[in-house]
Design an enzyme around this catalytic site. Structure first.
Site, mmCIF file in Angstrom:
data_model
loop_
_atom_site.group_PDB
_atom_site.id
_atom_site.type_symbol
_atom_site.label_atom_id
_atom_site.label_comp_id
_atom_site.label_asym_id
_atom_site.label_seq_id
_atom_site.Cartn_x
_atom_site.Cartn_y
_atom_site.Cartn_z
ATOM 1 N N LYS A 139 6.582 -2.796 -12.065
ATOM 2 C CA LYS A 139 6.549 -1.657 -11.141
ATOM 3 C C LYS A 139 7.873 -1.595 -10.389
ATOM 4 C CE LYS A 139 1.633 -1.303 -9.843
ATOM 5 N NZ LYS A 139 0.734 -1.531 -8.701
ATOM 6 N N HIS A 193 -4.665 -1.091 5.703
ATOM 7 C CA HIS A 193 -4.442 -2.511 5.405
ATOM 8 C C HIS A 193 -4.583 -3.355 6.681
ATOM 9 C CE1 HIS A 193 -1.677 -0.940 1.966
ATOM 10 N NE2 HIS A 193 -2.798 -1.344 1.424
ATOM 11 N N ARG A 247 -12.424 1.908 0.413
ATOM 12 C CA ARG A 247 -12.315 3.193 1.086
ATOM 13 C C ARG A 247 -13.476 4.102 0.719
ATOM 14 N NH1 ARG A 247 -6.170 3.506 -0.644
ATOM 15 N NH2 ARG A 247 -7.206 2.279 -2.226
ATOM 16 N N SER A 299 -1.128 4.078 0.357
ATOM 17 C CA SER A 299 0.336 3.961 0.346
ATOM 18 C C SER A 299 0.958 5.141 -0.390
ATOM 19 C CB SER A 299 0.749 2.639 -0.313
ATOM 20 O OG SER A 299 0.272 1.556 0.440
#
Ligand code: ADP
Length: 170
Positions: free
Chosen positions: A47, A23, A96, A134
């Site tokens: 969440k 990030h 990514r 993460s």
């Protein structure tokens, strides 16, 4: 829809639970390209994140402190609405792998139909962060070995390590 949105202002949204070196890499690349970057920490009531939105906000503020054209805010609701509220016309995303492209493609098309005047820009992080996520970081920290400090240092900024390990000590 007709207000002027600033194409020199990019907004980078995510969960950042926790923020990673991947990030940070995307944020600093964005800060080099755009006049202003706003990092948006998403609050998703469905969440249950490891770090509260306030904690994620503070961690990110510390990480971006050296970058004078970057600000961090929390937001609720749709990312495109937050981008518009910021007065920006660019949504920044990080890439990514090839598998990222598939989900980002769908998301970008959905965002484009919701907000045709907001453009999504993708940046690639440096190669060494390709496998950093993460969720991987939470797995490593959750294994509870103090030796994981060294491994974590490869994936998260220094300032995130202690808050992360303390979550699993609680
Ligand atoms: P989300 O829950 O929305 O995926 P994340 O915080 O995981 O939020 O990611 C936010 C953005 O950062 C996404 O565009 C994601 O692809 C990108 N990103 C996450 N990790 C990396 C990394 N290691 N390298 C490049 N981009 C990344």
């Amino acid at each position: 829809m007709s207000e002027m949105l600033d194409a020199r202002h990019a907004v980078y949204v995510g969960s950042f639970d926790p923020p990673t070196l991947g990030h940070r890499d995307i944020i600093s690349r964005g800060a080099g390209l755009f006049r202003h970057v706003t990092v948006g920490v998403g609050i998703n009531p469905d969440k249950s994140p490891l770090f509260s939105s306030g904690e994620r906000l503070n961690l990110l503020r510390e990480i971006v402190a050296p970058l004078e054209n970057v600000a961090v805010e929390c937001f609720e609701g749709l990312a495109v609405d937050f981008v518009r509220q910021c007065g920006a016309s660019v949504m920044l995303r990080g890439m990514r792998t090839l598998t990222d492209i598939e989900s980002e493609f769908t998301l970008t098309l959905a965002n484009r139909s919701l907000a045709p005047d907001i453009e999504t820009v993708f940046l690639m992080a440096s190669e060494q962060y390709t496998s950093v996520s993460s969720s991987l970081i939470k797995q490593i920290a959750g294994m509870g070995r103090e030796g994981s400090v060294n491994q974590l240092a490869e994936f998260v900024p220094e300032s995130v390590i202690e808050p992360l390990l303390s979550k699993y000590r609680e």
